[in-house]
Design a protein around this motif. Structure first.
Motif, mmCIF file in Angstrom:
data_model
loop_
_atom_site.group_PDB
_atom_site.id
_atom_site.type_symbol
_atom_site.label_atom_id
_atom_site.label_comp_id
_atom_site.label_asym_id
_atom_site.label_seq_id
_atom_site.Cartn_x
_atom_site.Cartn_y
_atom_site.Cartn_z
ATOM 1 N N ARG A 41 29.912 73.486 108.741
ATOM 2 C CA ARG A 41 28.875 74.532 108.855
ATOM 3 C C ARG A 41 29.149 75.691 107.911
ATOM 4 O O ARG A 41 28.485 76.717 107.968
ATOM 5 C CB ARG A 41 28.828 75.052 110.294
ATOM 6 N N PHE A 42 30.187 75.549 107.110
ATOM 7 C CA PHE A 42 30.488 76.638 106.171
ATOM 8 C C PHE A 42 29.344 76.789 105.173
ATOM 9 O O PHE A 42 28.899 75.807 104.574
ATOM 10 C CB PHE A 42 31.801 76.345 105.432
ATOM 11 N N LYS A 43 28.860 78.027 105.010
ATOM 12 C CA LYS A 43 27.748 78.261 104.080
ATOM 13 C C LYS A 43 28.300 78.343 102.658
ATOM 14 O O LYS A 43 29.197 79.127 102.394
ATOM 15 C CB LYS A 43 27.051 79.578 104.411
ATOM 16 N N GLU A 44 27.721 77.572 101.767
ATOM 17 C CA GLU A 44 28.237 77.533 100.386
ATOM 18 C C GLU A 44 27.721 78.740 99.608
ATOM 19 O O GLU A 44 26.836 78.631 98.781
ATOM 20 C CB GLU A 44 27.819 76.234 99.713
ATOM 21 N N GLN A 45 28.244 79.897 99.964
ATOM 22 C CA GLN A 45 27.731 81.117 99.324
ATOM 23 C C GLN A 45 28.852 82.029 98.868
ATOM 24 O O GLN A 45 28.710 83.245 98.901
ATOM 25 C CB GLN A 45 26.834 81.877 100.315
ATOM 26 N N LEU A 46 29.953 81.477 98.453
ATOM 27 C CA LEU A 46 31.034 82.335 97.941
ATOM 28 C C LEU A 46 30.541 83.011 96.670
ATOM 29 O O LEU A 46 29.684 82.468 95.966
ATOM 30 C CB LEU A 46 32.269 81.491 97.638
ATOM 31 N N HIS A 47 31.118 84.161 96.344
ATOM 32 C CA HIS A 47 30.702 84.882 95.131
ATOM 33 C C HIS A 47 31.265 84.188 93.912
ATOM 34 O O HIS A 47 32.470 84.252 93.656
ATOM 35 C CB HIS A 47 31.187 86.331 95.180
ATOM 36 N N LYS A 48 30.394 83.548 93.180
ATOM 37 C CA LYS A 48 30.901 82.718 92.067
ATOM 38 C C LYS A 48 31.646 83.563 91.041
ATOM 39 O O LYS A 48 32.655 83.146 90.494
ATOM 40 C CB LYS A 48 29.740 81.987 91.399
ATOM 41 N N ALA A 49 31.140 84.767 90.801
ATOM 42 C CA ALA A 49 31.757 85.584 89.749
ATOM 43 C C ALA A 49 33.174 86.016 90.121
ATOM 44 O O ALA A 49 33.929 86.472 89.272
ATOM 45 C CB ALA A 49 30.903 86.796 89.453
ATOM 46 N N ALA A 50 33.512 85.868 91.396
ATOM 47 C CA ALA A 50 34.863 86.261 91.794
ATOM 48 C C ALA A 50 35.890 85.195 91.396
ATOM 49 O O ALA A 50 37.081 85.393 91.575
ATOM 50 C CB ALA A 50 34.915 86.492 93.299
ATOM 51 N N GLN A 596 9.395 87.460 91.734
ATOM 52 C CA GLN A 596 10.335 86.423 92.171
ATOM 53 C C GLN A 596 11.763 86.977 92.153
ATOM 54 O O GLN A 596 12.057 87.885 91.387
ATOM 55 C CB GLN A 596 10.327 85.247 91.200
ATOM 56 N N ALA A 597 12.591 86.378 92.985
ATOM 57 C CA ALA A 597 14.001 86.806 93.015
ATOM 58 C C ALA A 597 14.897 85.604 92.770
ATOM 59 O O ALA A 597 14.548 84.477 93.122
ATOM 60 C CB ALA A 597 14.328 87.415 94.367
ATOM 61 N N ALA A 598 16.025 85.844 92.143
ATOM 62 C CA ALA A 598 16.991 84.753 91.908
ATOM 63 C C ALA A 598 18.382 85.359 91.894
ATOM 64 O O ALA A 598 18.559 86.559 91.741
ATOM 65 C CB ALA A 598 16.713 84.066 90.579
ATOM 66 N N ARG A 599 19.358 84.528 92.067
ATOM 67 C CA ARG A 599 20.755 84.938 92.007
ATOM 68 C C ARG A 599 21.210 84.884 90.548
ATOM 69 O O ARG A 599 20.824 83.970 89.820
ATOM 70 C CB ARG A 599 21.494 83.894 92.811
ATOM 71 N N ALA A 600 21.968 85.855 90.091
ATOM 72 C CA ALA A 600 22.513 85.791 88.735
ATOM 73 C C ALA A 600 24.026 85.795 88.854
ATOM 74 O O ALA A 600 24.653 86.846 88.889
ATOM 75 C CB ALA A 600 22.038 86.971 87.907
ATOM 76 N N GLY A 601 24.619 84.611 88.963
ATOM 77 C CA GLY A 601 26.053 84.526 89.194
ATOM 78 C C GLY A 601 26.365 85.041 90.583
ATOM 79 O O GLY A 601 25.472 85.152 91.426
ATOM 80 N N GLY A 602 27.619 85.396 90.816
ATOM 81 C CA GLY A 602 27.990 85.820 92.155
ATOM 82 C C GLY A 602 27.814 87.310 92.383
ATOM 83 O O GLY A 602 27.776 87.764 93.513
ATOM 84 N N LEU A 603 27.677 88.095 91.317
ATOM 85 C CA LEU A 603 27.680 89.544 91.499
ATOM 86 C C LEU A 603 26.295 90.154 91.643
ATOM 87 O O LEU A 603 26.125 91.166 92.305
ATOM 88 C CB LEU A 603 28.359 90.210 90.287
ATOM 89 N N LEU A 604 25.306 89.572 90.976
ATOM 90 C CA LEU A 604 24.009 90.235 90.891
ATOM 91 C C LEU A 604 22.883 89.374 91.447
ATOM 92 O O LEU A 604 22.986 88.144 91.460
ATOM 93 C CB LEU A 604 23.671 90.548 89.418
ATOM 94 N N HIS A 605 21.819 90.026 91.895
ATOM 95 C CA HIS A 605 20.569 89.306 92.090
ATOM 96 C C HIS A 605 19.552 89.899 91.124
ATOM 97 O O HIS A 605 19.661 91.059 90.720
ATOM 98 C CB HIS A 605 20.079 89.342 93.532
ATOM 99 N N VAL A 606 18.570 89.093 90.758
ATOM 100 C CA VAL A 606 17.617 89.497 89.732
ATOM 101 C C VAL A 606 16.208 89.346 90.293
ATOM 102 O O VAL A 606 15.897 88.366 90.967
ATOM 103 C CB VAL A 606 17.770 88.604 88.477
ATOM 104 N N VAL A 607 15.372 90.344 90.019
ATOM 105 C CA VAL A 607 13.978 90.307 90.478
ATOM 106 C C VAL A 607 13.090 90.487 89.254
ATOM 107 O O VAL A 607 13.341 91.362 88.417
ATOM 108 C CB VAL A 607 13.733 91.428 91.514
ATOM 109 N N LEU A 608 12.073 89.641 89.140
ATOM 110 C CA LEU A 608 11.160 89.725 87.991
ATOM 111 C C LEU A 608 9.725 89.805 88.495
ATOM 112 O O LEU A 608 9.312 89.000 89.337
ATOM 113 C CB LEU A 608 11.321 88.485 87.097
ATOM 114 N N GLY A 609 8.964 90.786 87.996
ATOM 115 C CA GLY A 609 7.553 90.905 88.356
ATOM 116 C C GLY A 609 6.701 91.120 87.118
ATOM 117 O O GLY A 609 7.200 91.551 86.078
ATOM 118 N N THR A 610 5.410 90.799 87.230
ATOM 119 C CA THR A 610 4.490 90.974 86.103
ATOM 120 C C THR A 610 3.433 91.996 86.490
ATOM 121 O O THR A 610 2.857 91.913 87.583
ATOM 122 C CB THR A 610 3.782 89.634 85.783
#
Ligand SMILES: O=c1[nH]cc([C@@H]2O[C@H](COP(=O)(O)OP(=O)(O)OP(=O)(O)O)[C@@H](O)[C@H]2O)c(=O)[nH]1
Length: 614
Positions: A41-50, A596-610
């Motif tokens: 049940r471990f969630k695969e969400q470790l911070h990749k950038a770490a 829209q939102a997306a993950r950018a590596g482990g440190l940041l999230h990114v949001v893009l709008g028009t």
């Protein structure tokens, strides 16, 4: 039929596969292993950038999956299984880690990225040996990874979509299954095929053979101690921890080490607590103590950076404390003490022959490495540390203070202070630029303006990624004046231009994409709204706004932060960090659509709008 010298070692043991992957189950049962399946049940969400390397991330995820199952079964059954096996498969391409796609668009982006190129598939595997002792779970962990190189043909749009519509990519790392339809996309494979499918059987058997050599022989499974850099209680404890770590029983040559990254060691900590099996300490109290002691670890790290310890040890074999002391022009005794603490913190390796850098130290703490955070360390050791030592006085006297003093008071900075801030920002930007530039497909845009773009690190990555794009870096005049000191490439791009100006008062350069990166996380609401409204006002219909901001830690995002002190990266805002949903709603309210939102590596999230037509 099973080959007794290897799989037979597990024949009389209760073995559990902590995985829901039907492929892993098939590979292991085809090899004759008898096991129960208990999906983790471990969630695969470790911070990749770490993680210093993609394989370190895969190994850690595999370990957490296996430990979660071992711990749950122990609690539930009051009897732990003998052996728990965990695995995690990822695809690594151009500095990015790809896992299973979240939807068809995500699968499309992944496959497009792999088209016509070579990539690496890593599977991290953890074998946990469990024992119940006085009602407590005792675990011994062995871990390794395998890498396979796969080359894809150029994929046409039609083939891509037909493959995605088959549904096959959705539960597979990198969005393809090499063992089925996905095999048609593959030009060649170098390495273990089963590793790509999800389990490196050959290496697993070798590992079993190694583990089940005569008891006590080098290579017996190592006891796992802790999975993060230990908190510093006293320096003396850290010295002891190192002695324990290097002296007590043989650690397998590859356990922990192969994962790259910082290798954990901890002083006198109860094993069961650390594996999350029992958690007798209230989280808030543990957090409280970490907050009290934490500054000592920071100061050791910052001082070792300042004295160039990691530069001296980079690319050299182990050096003695006396060697290092000579090179950094310091006392032998003092240097040895500092090196021992760095080793106890997992920043250095210590052996009979002396001290050497861990992979993480060479990658991020040496001043000349591509992904160096040396500038960030110097900034924290200098102005940030200085501001914090004056905190009590500032509060008493009512002087303005913030945890990040420099960006807030740009006109009061000396040139050296500005440079120091720029070096810090440059290091972080270089580390995250690739993820930010590729989180969304920005190829429809032809001109971009990075507001507060500092040294242009992200701008250079953007023009590398998008051959039609021209990027303006907009920042304060004193920053623009010094930006030339920061070459990001051997050949500076003619498509990057610098324009001096003040975000909050000057009119913004025209562009069809505005970018804000790692700027807003500690801004108060009114200031944030003010800036976003200004940017929105400069956007023509169809123009884009890309925000890349610090991602809240998972437990903060899930609302768990109330029980813990707030994340250190957003310290000082006095509130939980804003998640991507918050920025999405803000942009929608300002008239942006398709946000829209997306993950950018482990440190940041990114949001893009028009920007919609008014
Ligand atoms: O060519 C192929 N590549 C990868 C796969 C399968 O992809 C998944 C990888 O995901 P993960 O390691 O996270 O494992 P899960 O399936 O989520 O199961 P866990 O319960 O162990 O987390 C894996 O199933 C591979 O088999 C493939 O099939 N072909």
């Amino acid at each position: 039929m099973l080959l007794c010298p290897v799989i037979g070692k597990l024949q009389h043991k209760r073995v559990v596969l902590a995985s829901s992957s039907p492929r892993r189950q098939e590979i292991l049962s085809n090899a004759g292993l008898r096991f129960e399946v208990v999906p983790s049940r471990f969630k695969e969400q470790l911070h990749k950038a770490a993680f210093a390397t993609p394989h370190a991330y895969a190994v850690e995820t595999a370990k957490q999956k296996a430990l979660e199952v071992a711990s749950r079964m122990h609690q539930k059954d009051l009897r732990a299984p003998d052996v728990v096996i965990g695995a995690d498969t990822i695809v690594a391409v151009g500095g990015l880690i790809l896992e299973k796609p979240v939807d068809k668009q995500d699968a499309y982006r992944m496959l497009l990225r792999l088209s016509g190129k070579e990539h690496s598939v890593f599977t991290g595997v953890t074998i946990v040996h469990c024992r119940s002792k006085d009602g407590q779970l005792d675990t011994e962990v062995s871990e390794f990874y395998e890498e396979t190189t796969v080359k894809f043909s150029e994929l046409s749009e039609e083939l891509l979509w037909e493959y995605i519509d088959s549904g096959e990519p959705m539960d597979k790392a990198g969005g393809y299954g090499i063992q089925a339809l996905g095999g048609m996309l593959v030009e060649y494979v170098r390495g273990d095929f089963l590793n790509v499918v999800g389990f490196p059987l050959n290496r697993f058997c070798k590992e079993l053979a190694r583990l089940y050599r005569a008891p006590g022989a080098p290579g017996a499974p190592r006891r796992v101690q802790r999975d993060s850099i230990p908190a510093v209680h006293t320096f003396e404890e850290l010295g002891d921890a190192d002695a324990e770590g290097s002296g007590s029983g043989p650690a397998p040559a590859n356990a922990g080490r192969e994962a790259g990254g910082v290798r954990p060691r901890a002083p006198r900590t109860r094993e069961a607590d650390l594996n999350g099996v029992t958690d007798s300490q209230p989280p808030l109290l543990a957090g409280l103590l970490e907050l009290m002691y934490g500054f000592k670890a920071s100061k050791v790290l910052l001082t070792a950076c300042k004295l160039n310890v990691f530069d001296v040890l980079k690319d050299r074999g182990p050096l003695t404390a006396a060697d290092v002391a000579r090179k950094i022009d310091a006392s032998v005794g003092g240097t040895e003490h500092l090196l021992d603490i760095c080793a106890a913190l997992g920043l250095l390796d210590k052996s009979d022959r002396g001290y050497s850098n861990t992979e993480t130290a060479s990658l991020h703490l040496a001043s000349d490495s591509e992904q160096s955070l040396h500038g960030l360390a110097a900034y924290h050791d200098g102005p940030v540390w200085g501001a914090f030592t004056q905190l009590g006085r500032a509060v008493r006297e009512g002087a303005a203070w913030t945890p990040e003093p420099l960006p807030q008071a740009p006109h009061e900075r000396s040139t050296e202070e500005t440079l120091q801030f720029m070096r810090a920002s440059h290091g972080l930007s270089k580390l995250t630029a690739q993820h930010v530039a590729t989180a969304f497909d920005l190829s429809p845009f032809t001109s971009a303006c990075h507001l507060g773009g500092c040294t242009g690190a992200l701008a250079h990555k953007l023009v590398q990624e998008y051959p039609r794009l021209q990027v303006t870096v907009f920042d304060l005049p004193e920053v623009v004046k010094l930006a030339g000191d920061f070459q990001t490439d051997a050949q500076p791009s003619e498509r990057v231009h610098f324009v001096p100006g003040d975000l909050s008062s000057d009119s913004l350069p025209p562009a069809d994409l505005y970018v804000l990166c790692s700027l807003l996380h500690d801004w108060p609401e009114d200031r944030l709204h003010g800036l976003l409204s200004r940017v929105s006002g400069s956007c023509k219909p169809g123009a884009g706004l890309l925000l890349a901001e610090l991602a809240p830690a998972e437990e903060e995002a899930a609302g768990g932060a109330a029980r813990r002190p707030p994340g250190l990266r957003t310290l000082g805002t006095g509130r939980r960090p804003r998640g991507p949903g918050r920025y999405q709603r803000l942009l929608q309210r300002l008239g942006f659509q398709d946000v829209q939102a997306a993950r950018a590596g482990g440190l940041l999230h990114v949001v893009l709008g028009t920007r919609a037509a008014p």
